[in-house]
Design an enzyme around this catalytic site. Structure first.
Site, short mmCIF file in Angstrom:
data_model
loop_
_atom_site.label_atom_id
_atom_site.label_comp_id
_atom_site.label_asym_id
_atom_site.label_seq_id
_atom_site.Cartn_x
_atom_site.Cartn_y
_atom_site.Cartn_z
N HIS A 78 -52.51 -14.40 115.25
CA HIS A 78 -53.86 -14.13 114.71
C HIS A 78 -54.65 -13.04 115.49
O HIS A 78 -55.67 -13.33 116.09
CB HIS A 78 -54.71 -15.39 114.52
CG HIS A 78 -54.73 -16.38 115.66
ND1 HIS A 78 -54.79 -17.73 115.45
CD2 HIS A 78 -54.73 -16.22 117.00
CE1 HIS A 78 -54.82 -18.34 116.60
NE2 HIS A 78 -54.79 -17.46 117.55
N ASP B 225 -52.61 -19.85 109.48
CA ASP B 225 -53.37 -20.32 110.64
C ASP B 225 -54.12 -21.61 110.29
O ASP B 225 -55.23 -21.83 110.75
CB ASP B 225 -54.35 -19.25 111.12
CG ASP B 225 -54.62 -19.37 112.61
OD1 ASP B 225 -53.91 -20.14 113.28
OD2 ASP B 225 -55.54 -18.69 113.10
N HIS C 77 -51.51 -16.90 122.01
CA HIS C 77 -52.87 -16.93 121.46
C HIS C 77 -53.64 -15.93 122.31
O HIS C 77 -53.98 -16.22 123.45
CB HIS C 77 -53.44 -18.34 121.60
CG HIS C 77 -54.90 -18.46 121.34
ND1 HIS C 77 -55.42 -18.49 120.07
CD2 HIS C 77 -55.96 -18.56 122.17
CE1 HIS C 77 -56.74 -18.60 120.14
NE2 HIS C 77 -57.09 -18.65 121.41
#
Lengths: 423, 308
Positions: A233, A306, A180
């Protein structure tokens, strides 16, 4: 049940193009496809002129709420949303309660997925025990149990030393670390991307550079350790540039993004709309455009939902206190197809990012229309439209950042191993 | 013609609305000085002061404003120490709806909290300060104080000094002052003045001497102690040396420049007592007086439908 999809367009894997014709499914696998297959005996014929038959979508990244957060979503309710959205495979994040850091829990997720009858669940293993960012999880045992890669989910691996060790140790098992990408210190307490909007709204902000700083560090650590890193992401122009250059240098670096980051920008949080509070936060317009460009040029390897289910109590709070995350299963296809309608991507490019590419990344045989392939399929009408409405979405999670949005691309049917699971 | 149900911020108001509010407040200022009251205006209406953050000054000001117009005023303080403060917010909204409150004055430590409440309650919501977002009645009372002393609320050069980054007073003032055609200077260390706040008519300075040059109004902001513990500035001593308003720094502004402060003051941190208590230059007590008048105007205006 044997099925003949007749007079449809289908994604031809050999040519990476759409072909018109028929696709025959026998005993749960794709038996044949071609311009015209006639009418074999004993088949259900599905005629859908104008519709597109594609491999069932492979979602590289979703949280499902179970175990531990069943008030937000269960695997069963997520399966309902996935079938509506044409998704037949989901790689599930491990930051549930308990955290998926034990082989038995990997089996639990896989089994729960199989029980839905409509969805294959591929669990991520935790990168660190309990996703606490302190000590490495058992990558060998977890991988053998079926873990597809290792990540702490929505939490960044903040320590440079730990990230180096994780990458290095995972490389021994040929496994990837999924990050992340957010500098933990710069992101702490932030609720929106830094800029004039956050300043005027009086919101604690995260600079876009927090992403690039983490990505730059981890690319360097991947190089140092010989490990493989995947950035989840990705949302900023600067981070995408770093990833593009790392790929050019032949480093083991991959990344994905999610529909909010190429469809929305920071203006969506206006009036303190907490459904648009995501992690990472929605960015400025120039970053959104960079994400679109990176989808086109291949820098981004996959589009993931997501999916982060949240319930009303998580979201009906002052913006800074509301839980980040958006529901994404039902809208993954439709929002991605908007990039086809506006001309940014071709239909085959868009579908590859939702099917073959994430399947390749996961090392699974899904995501293709090929003879002998498992018949995980989605049939959709790219011309028909529907309106995204929070409160009326399939599944439990209603926290869509796309509330009120009209999208083109209606799923007519979803098949799992030849069995119709939606439509 | 537009009508406003709530006053959530200066953003959304227009120059006509601001001028009307200042005119109305001016009349209430005169009324207050005359010792008369208008207790029939809000008779039978209920005003609830809902404060999730301590503030004796603002709460008292709204309370007086409500009482002088004849409203039934209730004060509610809600502790925000627990992690469930968000639930408390909406639970409170449901409770207030059941009580048929007409005017709801809200202070909360989170930006956007009054806007969230406004979606859930039937009452007119007045933002009495939300997080680091807005404090519209403060900007209005500052504007009224400036207008009374300078004879106008346009074409003035107003320096806003100190912790702009965390100040809702600064945001509301910048919005109001630029909307009315004034020039705003923001002065403070880079860690306390966000560069992206500069819009048309707003300039950022990191040096008091340059920033204060030619200023008609010097508005000091309160510096919270947390800014030190958060590492945004190294010490009070250093902050006062470079950004604290003393006689010397005030001399950089126009000779007739006036000093404002939203209070409560940290004497010796952002402002020297010699300046704060200077009867000629300081208008800090007048601000408090105008606060009641402005809040009477806002309550009166919203109770009559918020028509512009």
């Amino acid at each position: 049940m044997n099925i003949l999809f007749s007079k449809i367009s289908y994604l031809d894997p050999s040519a990476q193009k759409l072909s018109a014709g028929d696709v025959l499914v026998q005993d749960g696998v794709i038996a044949d496809f071609g311009a015209s297959l006639g009418r074999p005996d004993g088949v259900e014929v599905i005629e859908a002129p104008g519709a597109v038959l594609a491999p069932g979508l492979v979602d590289l990244r979703a949280s499902l709420g179970e175990p531990g957060y069943e008030y937000r979503e269960t695997i069963e309710s997520a399966a309902e949303a996935a079938a509506f959205g044409g998704i037949t495979t989901i790689a599930v994040l491990p930051d549930s309660a308990p955290v998926i850091d034990d082989p038995a829990l990997v089996h639990l997720i896989t089994t729960k997925g199989a029980q839905t009858g409509s969805l294959t669940l591929l669990p991520y293993g935790a990168a660190t025990r309990g996703c606490r960012g302190e000590e490495l999880a058992e990558y060998g045992l977890l991988k053998e149990a079926g873990a597809v890669a290792f990540t702490d989910g929505a939490k960044a691996l903040g320590s440079s030393r730990l990230m180096r060790l994780a990458l290095s140790y995972a490389a021994g098992f040929g496994a990837r670390i999924v990050q992340h990408p957010e500098d933990v210190e710069l992101a702490k307490g932030g609720a929106a991307t830094a800029g004039a909007r956050a300043t005027w709204m009086g919101l604690p902000a995260i600079p876009a550079a927090a992403e690039a700083i983490c990505v730059a560090r981890d690319i360097r650590l991947a190089e140092l350790s010989g490990g493989a890193v995947h950035f989840a992401h990705v949302t900023t122009a600067e981070a995408l540039d770093l990833i593009r250059r790392a790929k050019e240098r032949g480093l083991k670096v991959t990344c994905d993004t999610a529909p909010p980051y190429f469809d929305l920008n920071e203006t969506a949080i206006g009036d303190y709309r907490t459904y648009a509070k995501l992690s990472p936060p929605l960015r400025a317009e120039n970053d959104r455009l960079a994400v679109v460009a990176a989808l086109k040029d291949g820098t981004i390897d996959a589009i993931a939902s997501d999916h982060q289910p949240r319930d009303a109590d998580d979201k009906r709070l002052p913006f800074a206190d509301a839980a980040p995350g958006g529901a994404g299963l039902a809208t993954l296809l439709g929002i991605t197809l908007a990039q086809v309608q506006n001309g940014a991507l071709t239909l085959t490019e868009a579908l590859a990012l939702l099917t073959a590419k994430p399947a390749d990344w996961l090392g699974i045989k899904a995501g293709r229309i090929a003879r002998g392939a498992i018949a995980d399929l989605v049939l959709f009408d790219p011309e028909r439209s529907w309106q995204v409405q929070s409160g009326k979405l399939p599944g439990k999670a209603q926290n869509t950042p796309f509330d009120g949005r009209a999208v083109e691309g209606v799923v007519l049917g979803t098949w799992k191993a030849g069995k119709r699971v939606f439509g | 013609m537009a009508s406003f149900k709530h006053l959530l911020g200066i953003e959304g108001l227009n120059p006509v609305a601001v001028t009307n509010l200042l005119d109305l407040a001016e009349s209430y200022a005169l009324l207050n000085r005359s010792g008369k009251t208008q207790r029939d205006l809000l008779r039978g209406r209920t005003l609830i002061n809902l404060f999730f953050e301590d503030s004796t000054r603002t709460r008292t000001s709204f309370e007086l404003a409500g009482r002088r117009l004849g409203a039934d005023v209730v004060n509610m303080s809600v502790a925000t120490s627990s992690v469930t403060k968000g639930e408390t917010l909406l639970d409170t909204a449901a409770t207030l709806n059941a009580m048929n409150c007409d005017l709801l004055v809200v202070r909360h430590n989170r930006s956007g909290a009054p806007a969230l409440l406004a979606q859930k309650v039937g009452a007119s919501v007045i933002n009495a300060g939300d997080g680091t977002h807005e404090h519209p009645t403060q900007a209005l009372l500052d504007a009224l104080t400036m207008r009374r002393n300078k004879g106008r609320i346009s074409g003035l050069t107003v320096a806003i000094c100190g912790d702009v980054a965390h100040s809702r007073v600064a945001r509301s003032n910048i919005l109001l002052l630029t909307m009315m055609g004034n020039f705003v200077r923001l002065i403070g260390p880079p860690t306390l003045v966000p560069g992206n706040i500069a819009t048309s008519g707003v300039e950022v300075f990191h040096d008091m001497k340059k920033g204060l040059e030619g200023a008609d109004i010097v508005m000091m902001l309160r510096l919270q102690k947390e800014r030190m513990t958060g590492g945004l500035i190294p010490s009070m001593r250093e902050f006062f040396a470079y950004y604290g308003l003393d006689r010397k720094k005030l001399s950089y502004a126009k000779p007739d420049a006036l000093v404002l402060h939203p209070g409560p003051m940290n004497r010796g941190v952002e402002i020297d007592s010699a300046v704060a208590d200077d009867a000629v230059r300081s208008r800090i007590t007048e601000q408090v007086e105008m606060g009641v008048a402005v809040r009477m105007a806002v309550l009166d205006w919203l109770a009559r439908g918020g028509v512009v």
